[in-house]
Design a protein around this motif. Structure first.
Motif: not given
Length: 222
Positions: A188-190, A208-209, A181-182
């Motif tokens: 997304t931020e990139q 996996k979270d 998830k990270s």
């Protein structure tokens, strides 16, 4: 790709000399349709900026009738500008500047923080003005062709073939699968930081979270 000031700035250095008269400053603003001009010394180095707000102090008739010692520094400055006749008397100093190698993002942040609509661009070695960066120049990054944006997006993907990317009016839609998830959040931020991206709609899923905190996992004693 991180765009730099030199990629979007105006190549015309909109400036007046320190000795320029009130009328000459107004004429320069009208000629170039700008709300401020840079004040330069004899060596073309910015020493300040005169804005429409500075000139309006004279029209507003800002005259001091009180005792200067009891006035705020800002009020004293307004009175000085209202009585000014030349650029050096009317300007706000020092000039806030950027260089051609400054990132557009940093320049935008500086404009916002200092509440200015344009910035003189100076040569880093000589300090001389080489152009002017306007707010509209900064906003040009949002008109970048979709193909350029797509290329920059693919450049940050761990495996371009594993993702689907769509771009419409600067909004990036991306789908695919990552392990953690990270990783999905970081990706997304990139993409959001790419020059010209208006927004990101992430449809990236994960197996996996790794950000999930299991309740009770950190109880005292194990």
């Amino acid at each position: 790709m991180s765009l730099e000031v030199k990629d979007v700035m105006g190549r015309v250095a909109i400036a007046v000399l320190k000795e320029a008269s009130f009328a000459e400053i107004v004429e320069a603003m009208e000629r170039f349709a700008v709300g401020a001009v840079t004040v330069i010394d004899a060596y073309r180095r910015p020493v300040g900026v005169v804005s429409e707000d500075d000139l309006l102090l004279k029209e507003a008739g800002t005259v001091s009738y009180g005792v200067p010692i009891f006035e705020s520094r800002r009020r004293q400055q307004e009175h000085r500008k209202a009585a000014g006749m030349t650029a050096v008397q009317l300007m706000t100093s020092p000039a806030i500047t950027v260089t051609p190698d400054t990132s557009v993002r940093d320049a935008a942040r500086l404009m916002h923080a200092e509440r200015v609509k344009q910035l003189p661009v100076i040569d880093m070695n000589t300090g001389r003005i080489v152009g002017t960066l306007h707010q509209r120049d900064v906003l040009r990054v949002f008109t970048r062709p979709a193909e350029e944006l797509a290329a920059d997006v693919r450049a940050v993907l761990p495996d371009p073939e594993a993702f689907t990317v769509g771009i419409h009016q600067g909004v990036v839609t991306i789908s695919g699968v990552v392990e953690w998830k990270s990783q999905a959040l970081a990706l997304t931020e990139q993409i959001r930081l790419i020059e010209g991206v208006v927004d990101v709609r992430s449809e990236v899923t994960f197996d996996k979270d790794d950000l999930l905190i299991v309740q009770g996992a950190f109880r005292d004693g194990g």
